[in-house]
Design a protein around this motif. Structure first.
Motif, PDB file in Angstrom:
ATOM      1  N   THR A 149      10.899 -28.781 -10.258  1.00 41.41           N
ATOM      2  CA  THR A 149      11.851 -28.006 -11.045  1.00 41.41           C
ATOM      3  C   THR A 149      12.793 -27.231 -10.131  1.00 41.41           C
ATOM      4  O   THR A 149      13.980 -27.063 -10.426  1.00 41.41           O
ATOM      5  N   SER A 150      12.252 -26.762  -9.019  1.00 44.46           N
ATOM      6  CA  SER A 150      13.063 -26.058  -8.025  1.00 44.46           C
ATOM      7  C   SER A 150      12.519 -26.360  -6.637  1.00 44.46           C
ATOM      8  O   SER A 150      11.364 -26.749  -6.476  1.00 44.46           O
ATOM      9  N   GLY A 151      13.372 -26.190  -5.626  1.00 44.84           N
ATOM     10  CA  GLY A 151      12.953 -26.440  -4.256  1.00 44.84           C
ATOM     11  C   GLY A 151      13.008 -27.912  -3.882  1.00 44.84           C
ATOM     12  O   GLY A 151      13.492 -28.754  -4.650  1.00 44.84           O
ATOM     13  N   GLN A 211       7.341 -25.705 -10.153  1.00 49.07           N
ATOM     14  CA  GLN A 211       7.220 -26.748 -11.173  1.00 49.07           C
ATOM     15  C   GLN A 211       6.835 -26.117 -12.499  1.00 49.07           C
ATOM     16  O   GLN A 211       5.882 -25.332 -12.580  1.00 49.07           O
ATOM     17  N   SER A 212       7.596 -26.463 -13.528  1.00 53.26           N
ATOM     18  CA  SER A 212       7.324 -25.968 -14.876  1.00 53.26           C
ATOM     19  C   SER A 212       7.262 -27.140 -15.843  1.00 53.26           C
ATOM     20  O   SER A 212       7.916 -28.170 -15.638  1.00 53.26           O
ATOM     21  N   PHE A 213       6.465 -26.969 -16.893  1.00 54.03           N
ATOM     22  CA  PHE A 213       6.358 -27.966 -17.947  1.00 54.03           C
ATOM     23  C   PHE A 213       6.581 -27.269 -19.281  1.00 54.03           C
ATOM     24  O   PHE A 213       5.805 -26.389 -19.661  1.00 54.03           O
ATOM     25  N   GLU A 214       7.665 -27.640 -19.960  1.00 55.23           N
ATOM     26  CA  GLU A 214       8.002 -27.065 -21.264  1.00 55.23           C
ATOM     27  C   GLU A 214       7.974 -25.539 -21.222  1.00 55.23           C
ATOM     28  O   GLU A 214       7.406 -24.875 -22.097  1.00 55.23           O
ATOM     29  N   GLY A 215       8.565 -24.995 -20.171  1.00 49.19           N
ATOM     30  CA  GLY A 215       8.670 -23.552 -20.039  1.00 49.19           C
ATOM     31  C   GLY A 215       7.473 -22.870 -19.413  1.00 49.19           C
ATOM     32  O   GLY A 215       7.518 -21.672 -19.119  1.00 49.19           O
ATOM     33  N   ARG A 216       6.386 -23.614 -19.185  1.00 51.14           N
ATOM     34  CA  ARG A 216       5.194 -23.025 -18.566  1.00 51.14           C
ATOM     35  C   ARG A 216       5.230 -23.276 -17.068  1.00 51.14           C
ATOM     36  O   ARG A 216       5.246 -24.415 -16.622  1.00 51.14           O
ATOM     37  N   GLU A 217       5.230 -22.213 -16.295  1.00 50.50           N
ATOM     38  CA  GLU A 217       5.288 -22.329 -14.840  1.00 50.50           C
ATOM     39  C   GLU A 217       3.912 -22.663 -14.284  1.00 50.50           C
ATOM     40  O   GLU A 217       2.931 -21.959 -14.538  1.00 50.50           O
ATOM     41  N   VAL A 218       3.839 -23.755 -13.525  1.00 50.39           N
ATOM     42  CA  VAL A 218       2.577 -24.191 -12.928  1.00 50.39           C
ATOM     43  C   VAL A 218       2.538 -23.852 -11.442  1.00 50.39           C
ATOM     44  O   VAL A 218       1.516 -23.389 -10.929  1.00 50.39           O
ATOM     45  N   LEU A 219       3.636 -24.085 -10.751  1.00 49.30           N
ATOM     46  CA  LEU A 219       3.741 -23.741  -9.332  1.00 49.30           C
ATOM     47  C   LEU A 219       4.977 -22.878  -9.131  1.00 49.30           C
ATOM     48  O   LEU A 219       6.013 -23.110  -9.758  1.00 49.30           O
ATOM     49  N   ARG A 220       4.863 -21.910  -8.221  1.00 45.05           N
ATOM     50  CA  ARG A 220       6.003 -21.024  -7.952  1.00 45.05           C
ATOM     51  C   ARG A 220       6.202 -20.871  -6.446  1.00 45.05           C
ATOM     52  O   ARG A 220       5.284 -20.475  -5.722  1.00 45.05           O
ATOM     53  N   ASP A 221       7.392 -21.206  -5.991  1.00 50.25           N
ATOM     54  CA  ASP A 221       7.837 -20.929  -4.623  1.00 50.25           C
ATOM     55  C   ASP A 221       6.804 -21.333  -3.565  1.00 50.25           C
ATOM     56  O   ASP A 221       6.424 -20.536  -2.705  1.00 50.25           O
ATOM     57  N   VAL A 222       6.355 -22.584  -3.641  1.00 49.69           N
ATOM     58  CA  VAL A 222       5.409 -23.089  -2.640  1.00 49.69           C
ATOM     59  C   VAL A 222       6.193 -23.531  -1.403  1.00 49.69           C
ATOM     60  O   VAL A 222       7.039 -24.420  -1.474  1.00 49.69           O
ATOM     61  N   THR A 223       5.923 -22.887  -0.291  1.00 42.69           N
ATOM     62  CA  THR A 223       6.542 -23.249   0.982  1.00 42.69           C
ATOM     63  C   THR A 223       5.423 -23.491   1.983  1.00 42.69           C
ATOM     64  O   THR A 223       4.681 -22.565   2.339  1.00 42.69           O
ATOM     65  N   ARG A 224       5.307 -24.739   2.393  1.00 46.38           N
ATOM     66  CA  ARG A 224       4.175 -25.104   3.253  1.00 46.38           C
ATOM     67  C   ARG A 224       4.477 -26.419   3.956  1.00 46.38           C
ATOM     68  O   ARG A 224       5.096 -27.308   3.374  1.00 46.38           O
ATOM     69  N   ASN A 225       4.040 -26.545   5.199  1.00 44.43           N
ATOM     70  CA  ASN A 225       4.149 -27.802   5.932  1.00 44.43           C
ATOM     71  C   ASN A 225       2.758 -28.397   6.101  1.00 44.43           C
ATOM     72  O   ASN A 225       1.828 -27.705   6.530  1.00 44.43           O
ATOM     73  N   PHE A 226       2.633 -29.674   5.760  1.00 46.81           N
ATOM     74  CA  PHE A 226       1.382 -30.402   5.936  1.00 46.81           C
ATOM     75  C   PHE A 226       1.620 -31.484   6.986  1.00 46.81           C
ATOM     76  O   PHE A 226       2.613 -32.210   6.904  1.00 46.81           O
ATOM     77  N   VAL A 227       0.712 -31.601   7.945  1.00 40.63           N
ATOM     78  CA  VAL A 227       0.947 -32.520   9.057  1.00 40.63           C
ATOM     79  C   VAL A 227      -0.220 -33.479   9.227  1.00 40.63           C
ATOM     80  O   VAL A 227      -1.352 -33.204   8.807  1.00 40.63           O
TER      81      VAL A 227
END
Length: 205
Positions: free
Chosen positions: A56-58, A11-27
């Motif tokens: 933004t991705s994923g 997730q990015s906001f106006e070019g600023r990356e906040v989260l990158r490649d988060v892969t996780r399962n929550f149960v």
């Protein structure tokens, strides 16, 4: 059982990356603390889980008993406690709870409201007070009463303990543990040590 899957989420906001490649399962049945400094993406992760924004991705996917849930059917599963949740200051606590819970199809009989107040550590006298006259901590307890009253399958908590005193934080931890025992999926954005220790797992952003 409910499950939320993050697959390569960024997730990015106006070019600023906040989260990158988060892969996780929550149960369901587990409490996951989401920790990190201000601006690290804790609230963003919760909003993505609630489908309040598109990554933004994923992909973010939700499953209930193995079947994917989308749209309005998913929104019914979600309950949130966030600083952005405003109460109607001119309405009494009783009127606020009646409106907010009634909108989710929850009983708002007097006995049910009194039970909720007991769970959040407030006296029944508070029901007749305008929300605008409550302290910050009391307003936060009323917000939590809405979450506890709806008792949805997914609880998204955005640092709800910040406005609570020691007793209020203890009540919150107890309710969250009981919710997880009932199979609720808990995502809890927090940097509080006691809250992180109450979790089954912790993600550091």
């Amino acid at each position: 059982m409910v499950e939320i899957r993050f697959n390569g989420v960024g997730q990015s906001f106006e070019g600023r990356e906040v989260l990158r490649d988060v892969t996780r399962n929550f149960v369901g049945g587990r409490i996951t603390a989401v920790a990190g400094p201000n601006g690290s993406g804790k609230s963003t992760l919760l909003r993505l889980a609630a489908r309040l924004m598109i990554p933004t991705s994923g992909r973010v996917e939700t499953f209930l008993d193995g079947a994917e849930v989308t749209g309005a059917a998913y929104r019914v599963l979600i309950g949130m406690a966030t600083p952005e949740m405003e109460l109607y200051t001119r309405l009494t606590v009783r009127e606020n709870l009646a409106f907010l819970l009634g909108a989710r199809g929850v009983s708002v009989e007097e006995s049910a409201l009194q039970d909720l107040l007991a769970r959040i550590g407030l006296s029944t006298e508070v029901l007749s007070r305008p929300a605008g006259q409550l302290s910050t901590g009391m307003r936060q307890r009323v917000r939590l009463a809405v979450l506890f009253g709806t008792d949805t399958d997914v609880w998204l908590l955005d640092e709800p303990g910040l406005a609570l005193d020691k007793a209020g934080c203890a009540l919150l931890r107890e309710e969250v543990r009981h919710a997880a025992a009932r199979g609720r999926l808990i995502l809890w954005a927090t940097n509080d040590r006691a809250e992180k220790e109450a979790a089954d797992a912790c993600i550091d952003l």
